[in-house]
Every structure is written in C-alpha cells, then in structure tokens.
Enzyme design. Structure first.
Site, PDB file in Angstrom:
ATOM      1  N   ASP A  93    -120.384  -5.321 -19.195  1.00  0.00           N
ATOM      2  CA  ASP A  93    -118.813  -5.020 -19.652  1.00  0.00           C
ATOM      3  C   ASP A  93    -118.959  -3.943 -20.558  1.00  0.00           C
ATOM      4  O   ASP A  93    -119.645  -3.609 -21.594  1.00  0.00           O
ATOM      5  CB  ASP A  93    -118.608  -6.231 -20.429  1.00  0.00           C
ATOM      6  CG  ASP A  93    -116.946  -6.135 -20.762  1.00  0.00           C
ATOM      7  OD1 ASP A  93    -116.202  -6.304 -19.930  1.00  0.00           O
ATOM      8  OD2 ASP A  93    -116.654  -6.086 -21.908  1.00  0.00           O
ATOM      9  N   GLU A 137    -119.941  -1.330 -16.319  1.00  0.00           N
ATOM     10  CA  GLU A 137    -118.355  -1.072 -16.124  1.00  0.00           C
ATOM     11  C   GLU A 137    -118.352   0.338 -17.049  1.00  0.00           C
ATOM     12  O   GLU A 137    -118.820   0.254 -18.149  1.00  0.00           O
ATOM     13  CB  GLU A 137    -117.844  -2.220 -16.814  1.00  0.00           C
ATOM     14  CG  GLU A 137    -116.187  -2.033 -16.504  1.00  0.00           C
ATOM     15  CD  GLU A 137    -115.362  -2.614 -17.532  1.00  0.00           C
ATOM     16  OE1 GLU A 137    -114.048  -2.708 -17.075  1.00  0.00           O
ATOM     17  OE2 GLU A 137    -115.724  -2.998 -18.601  1.00  0.00           O
ATOM     18  N   HIS A 142    -110.695  -8.702 -11.740  1.00  0.00           N
ATOM     19  CA  HIS A 142    -109.795  -9.460 -12.552  1.00  0.00           C
ATOM     20  C   HIS A 142    -108.956  -8.741 -13.514  1.00  0.00           C
ATOM     21  O   HIS A 142    -108.053  -9.198 -14.398  1.00  0.00           O
ATOM     22  CB  HIS A 142    -110.668 -10.671 -13.390  1.00  0.00           C
ATOM     23  CG  HIS A 142    -111.560  -9.687 -14.297  1.00  0.00           C
ATOM     24  ND1 HIS A 142    -112.607  -9.026 -13.803  1.00  0.00           N
ATOM     25  CD2 HIS A 142    -111.588  -9.876 -15.996  1.00  0.00           C
ATOM     26  CE1 HIS A 142    -113.059  -8.657 -15.045  1.00  0.00           C
ATOM     27  NE2 HIS A 142    -112.561  -9.154 -16.003  1.00  0.00           N
ATOM     28  N   ASP A 143    -109.252  -7.457 -13.738  1.00  0.00           N
ATOM     29  CA  ASP A 143    -108.354  -6.263 -14.591  1.00  0.00           C
ATOM     30  C   ASP A 143    -107.288  -5.751 -13.896  1.00  0.00           C
ATOM     31  O   ASP A 143    -106.577  -4.904 -14.465  1.00  0.00           O
ATOM     32  CB  ASP A 143    -109.229  -5.665 -15.220  1.00  0.00           C
ATOM     33  CG  ASP A 143    -110.156  -6.255 -16.158  1.00  0.00           C
ATOM     34  OD1 ASP A 143    -109.748  -7.203 -16.804  1.00  0.00           O
ATOM     35  OD2 ASP A 143    -111.174  -5.541 -16.372  1.00  0.00           O
TER      36      ASP A 143
HETATM   37  C1  NOJ Z   1    -113.622  -5.279 -19.498  1.00  0.00           C
HETATM   38  C2  NOJ Z   1    -113.091  -6.538 -18.785  1.00  0.00           C
HETATM   39  O1  NOJ Z   1    -113.429  -6.567 -17.342  1.00  0.00           O
HETATM   40  C3  NOJ Z   1    -112.088  -6.881 -19.146  1.00  0.00           C
HETATM   41  O2  NOJ Z   1    -111.162  -8.381 -18.558  1.00  0.00           O
HETATM   42  C4  NOJ Z   1    -112.035  -7.320 -20.656  1.00  0.00           C
HETATM   43  O3  NOJ Z   1    -110.565  -7.625 -21.299  1.00  0.00           O
HETATM   44  C5  NOJ Z   1    -112.427  -6.096 -21.609  1.00  0.00           C
HETATM   45  N1  NOJ Z   1    -113.656  -5.441 -20.725  1.00  0.00           N
HETATM   46  C6  NOJ Z   1    -112.924  -6.402 -22.818  1.00  0.00           C
HETATM   47  O4  NOJ Z   1    -114.281  -6.983 -22.968  1.00  0.00           O
END
Ligand code: NOJ
Length: 551
Positions: free
Chosen positions: A201, A250, A320-321
C-alpha cells in the site's frame, strides 16, 4: 525470446474486500469464514491467487488501512486460526494468498504511536514525523490526499505530526532505522506463515521531501515518489527477494519511464506495480468519460516500457478505491450493460501482465444510487462532500458528484443472490446493498450461459491455457482510432488479436495488412447472436478475440 516463467505471471488474481465479500456471522460485515466458503467459487472461476485487503486489528477509520496491530486479526473478521485455515484450504485448491501490506502509516491507536505522542523524549518519538508549528500554524503548507492539512496538532506535546491520509493515520518515519527493522521483521513473520506475497500500500509515499519544501502545482508532490526513496525500496526488496512471492506496489506518482527501475526483471523493487496512468485515482471530475485514445496511450506506455522481458505489468480496471468500471467506462443502460462489461474485461485481461479482477466486476456490478451522505462510509468521500458544501454547492449537486466518484461505489456488498440481503448476510449490512441485486447476482449469472460471469470464465480459461497471451509481445494497432482498441499478442508463430469497440456507436476500421481478420479464427465474442456480416464493422461495445490460423 526466452520465457522466464513465474507462477505470479501465469495466475489470474482476484481482489477481496473482506467487509463486503461474504458474512457468515450475520453481523452485517463480511469475514474470513465467508472467504473460505467461497473458495470453490473462485476456483471454478479460474482464479490463481487472491489479494485480501487489510484484515489486521484496526479501529477502521479507513477500513483496515489504519492498522493498530500488524500481527493480530481484527475480531470482526475472525481469528488467526481461521486465517490459517483459509490459507491451508486455498492452497489445497491451488489458490495462493496475497496480503495487504500497509507500511507508510499506522493507526493513531497503534502502540508505537501511543508511545510516540506520550512525550517529546519518548523512545518511540522518532517512529513518526513530528515538527514544530510556525506562526501560520502547521509546519508547512502540505495537504493530505484525504483533504485538509497534512499536519495534525497534538496538544499534549505541542508539536504537529504528519499524515498523508486521514489524521488517524500518522505516517511512519522511514528515516529511522528502527522503524524499518520492526517493519521488516513483521514482513518476515507473515511470510513464515506461508502467505504468498503482498500488495504494498501507498509505497510511493514513504519518502518525504525536506519540510521546507513548498507544495507546488501538484499538492501531493512533497511526498510522492520523492528522490531518495530508492534506498528504502532497495532494503525492502532484499527482504522480498529471498522468497518466491508476488509483490505488487501501489505506485501513485511513478511514471512509465521509471517502471524499469521499479519492476525490472533483474533488480526491480517489486514484481509489478499498480500504475495510475490509465485510471485517475482520486479524480473528482464528475464529467469524466472514457477518452479511448488517451486510455490506449496510457496502457501502451506501460506495455512498451516493460516489453521484451524487461519487466511485468499489473493489470486492473477496478479496485476498492475507484467506482465500478462498467458505470464509468462502459454503460449501465440495459442495452449496453452486458456487452460493455464484457468489452471492458477484454480491455485488460489479455494485455501483457497479471490481471486482477475486483470482487463483483466479474458479474458486472455497477455504481450505487446513494441517496444522501448518510449512506456513505468512506472517510475521504465525507471530507470531500463537506468541502463542496463549504464552497457553496447545494446538497443535491454535491451528491451527484459523490454518486459518480465515491469509492464506496465499489464497496457495496457482493451480490450473490437476488434475496433480501443479496445472499451476503441475513441482516442489513454495514453498507447498503445495490437495489439491482435482482438483475445482477452470481446465482443467476451462473445459470445463464451468456452472462458476464461466464464470459469472464471463458476469458480466464483462455488466458490460463495460452502462453502467447501471457508471455507474448504486445502491439497496439490503430492508436488514433477514437472508438476501437485493437491490440495484438504474439509468441513466435502464435498470434492473437483483440478488437474492442469502446463506444455506444457502430465503429468501422481498416485493419492493417498483418491483421486481416477475414483469414483468422474467431475464438471469443461478446455478441452471441450477432452474425458478423462485415469483419470490420463493430457493433456498440462489441469485442472479439481472434487467433491466427496456422494449419
Ligand atoms: C490506498 C488504499 O488502497 C486505500 O484504500 C487507502 O485508503 C490508502 N491507500 C491509505 O492506506
């Protein structure tokens, strides 16, 4: 070209957002036993590994991305024993398990932070980033990705701490070797349990610019892929490289030009990256529609940057984002919903790289008609909504933006059946179920040979069986065509071409000489009863996969 085989190149991934996947305790929140109960479904789909978003102990300000104990399972999700059973059962079915690794920040309830904020002299003070304020307030003008200042004042010690995300997610201080040692031993602890890798992440944020740096045009620049990050990433890589695992970073802010350094086959920090070029994460533009030419260019840039065995891509259209792809890039209209969801499957599943399907994408789940902000859970969406009201927008206009852009669109519970709670739970879940569960659910789609679900199965099967679609080269045809996405894959003499109409209108094209599809074999099409009268005329959202006849 010699093929360098790896299990993580050949497997198709499936992302699970556990809160919304399957609830077996009927508390309205999904759990680990829910995942266990659906492993057969995933096996049948053809999935090779699952990525589970955070299941660690957390106060859930950001649904698990605020971890208060890295080595404990959140009790709402189950126990460590249940996790171990999940791992074992998945492995028995040949499904690997990837965990989410959140090491840019912790929860403000993590014992390290509680210690750290207890006094200026505390042994853990330097685990986080603290600074004195200025006359204007915070130490500098940096803003958080979730809105507002990136600094939070702590009354007790009269300093500010940095948080790139919510104020309950203080950033760890990677310049402190003790922090790294703790994190690395935690990583080893999980890998020793037998998990198969990590989705890492927010990793491009671990290095911060000097605090004197003023936010420029890109307000996130002072903590996004800042020079010097390489040192930290090299150390992390040394931990990962000891094992045969999948690592996907990510990587907000990492460009295709830098891709080789990050995921080069020889010395990259990760196996692959989630790049942000083709999907604008955190994009707040309500009007956004798919710009086909731009979309193809963005994907092709990454395909070419890592071509010829230089590195590997991670392929995705949803997570999920971000809102649901069929709503944003395809169409929810009844006439187009099914074909556009299938067309979108082919836009990413057969490119060079490892595809990640997000739960519900395989049945064409859509955005949610959220009525009011009360229906929303996501912390960033709420901040954004109230910011809009502050600028004078009325509630309805602000909600229209939220409906289109909120990441909660992707987080509504999985639609297993048409029952009251969609077969997800026996009671009202933590986030409302999409009312279209009657039309869109796993049970009905399993029984319908023409469903999106069965189309995904076919595509996955094709990819699982075809080296050329995994290891072959990639070529983009007709880059300037405003409707069609046409790409080829080739391994030695074996050749495939994928043609997708990404628009609501008919599209025609003169295909180049070397893809005379009249002479090729049609392997897969998303229009069942559509007779192909003209090889080069494509119905709205029509998508086809051809193979070059060698016999
Ligand atoms: C990216 C994650 O995918 C997201 O869901 C999260 O809110 C942020 N990083 C902070 O960890």
């Amino acid at each position: 070209m010699t093929i360098r085989r790896a299990w993580w190149k050949e497997a198709v991934g499936y992302q699970i957002y556990p809160r919304s996947f399957m609830d077996t305790t009927n508390d309205g929140i999904g759990d680990l036993n829910g995942i266990r109960s659906k492993l057969d479904y995933l096996k049948d789909l053809g999935i090779g590994f699952i990525w589970i978003t955070p299941i660690y102990e957390s106060p859930n300000v950001d649904n698990g991305y605020d971890i208060s104990d890295y080595q404990k399972i959140l009790s709402t999700f189950g126990t460590m024993e249940e996790f171990e059973l999940l791992l074992e059962e998945a492995h028995e079915l040949g499904i690997k398990v990837i965990m989410d690794l959140v090491i840019n920040h912790t929860s403000n309830q993590h014992s390290w932070f509680l210690e750290s904020r207890s006094s200026l002299k505390d042994d853990y003070r330097d685990y986080y980033i603290w600074a004195d304020g200025t006359i204007d307030g915070p130490p500098n003008d940096w803003v958080s990705i979730f809105g507002g200042s990136a600094w939070e004042y702590d009354e007790h010690t009269k300093q500010y701490y940095l948080h790139v995300f919510a104020k309950e997610q203080p950033d760890l201080n990677w310049e402190n070797p003790r922090v790294k040692r703790e994190l690395f031993s935690m990583i080893d602890w999980w890998l020793d349990k037998g998990i198969d890798g990590f989705r890492v992440d927010a990793i491009s944020h671990i290095k911060k610019a000097p605090l004197e740096t003023i936010s420029g045009e890109d307000p996130h620049a002072p903590y996004k892929n800042v020079s010097g990050i390489e040192r930290h990433l090299e150390e992390l890589r040394d931990i990962f490289k000891k094992r045969d695992i999948l690592t996907v970073g990510e990587a907000n802010g990492v460009s295709a030009k830098e891709a080789y350094q990050w995921v080069g086959e020889e010395a990259g920090y990760f196996n692959m990256l989630f790049e942000f070029d083709h999907i604008s994460l955190w994009n707040r533009n309500e009007e956004e529609r798919l710009d086909v030419i731009h979309f193809k260019k963005a994907l092709t840039l990454w395909q070419e940057a890592l071509a010829n065995g230089r590195g590997w891509n991670a392929l995705y259209m949803e997570n999920h984002d971000i809102p649901r792809s069929v709503s944003n890039f395809g169409s929810e209209e009844t006439v187009f919903w099914k074909s556009s969801a299938k067309a979108l499957a082919l836009t990413f599943m057969l490119l060079q790289g490892t595809p990640f399907i997000y739960q519900g994408q395989e049945i064409g789940m859509t955005n949610m008609p959220f009525r009011s902000i009360e229906d929303i859970d996501a912390v960033d969406t709420k901040n954004f909504y109230y910011d809009m009201l502050q600028t004078g927008l009325d509630e309805e206009t602000a909600m229209a933006v939220i409906r289109r852009t909120s990441r909660d669109n992707a987080r509504t519970p999985m639609q297993w059946t048409a029952e009251e709670f969609a077969g997800f739970s026996k009671r009202e879940p933590w986030l409302k179920i999409n009312p279209n569960k009657q039309e869109i659910n796993v049970l009905d789609e399993t029984n319908d040979p023409d469903s999106i679900l069965n189309f995904y199965k076919e595509v996955i099967k094709l990819r699982n069986q075809t080296d050329a679609l995994i290891y072959g080269s990639y070529t983009l045809y007709l880059p300037e065509h405003p409707q069609l996405f046409v790409y080829g894959r080739r391994l030695e003499q074996e050749r495939y071409v994928v043609i997708i109409n990404l628009s609501k209108e008919f599209a025609s094209a003169d295909l180049p000489e070397n893809v005379r599809i009249e002479e090729w074999t049609l392997l897969l099409s998303n229009l069942n009863d559509y007779e192909i009268h003209q090889h080069t005329l494509f119905a709205p959202y029509e998508a086809r996969v051809y193979k070059y006849k060698i016999d």
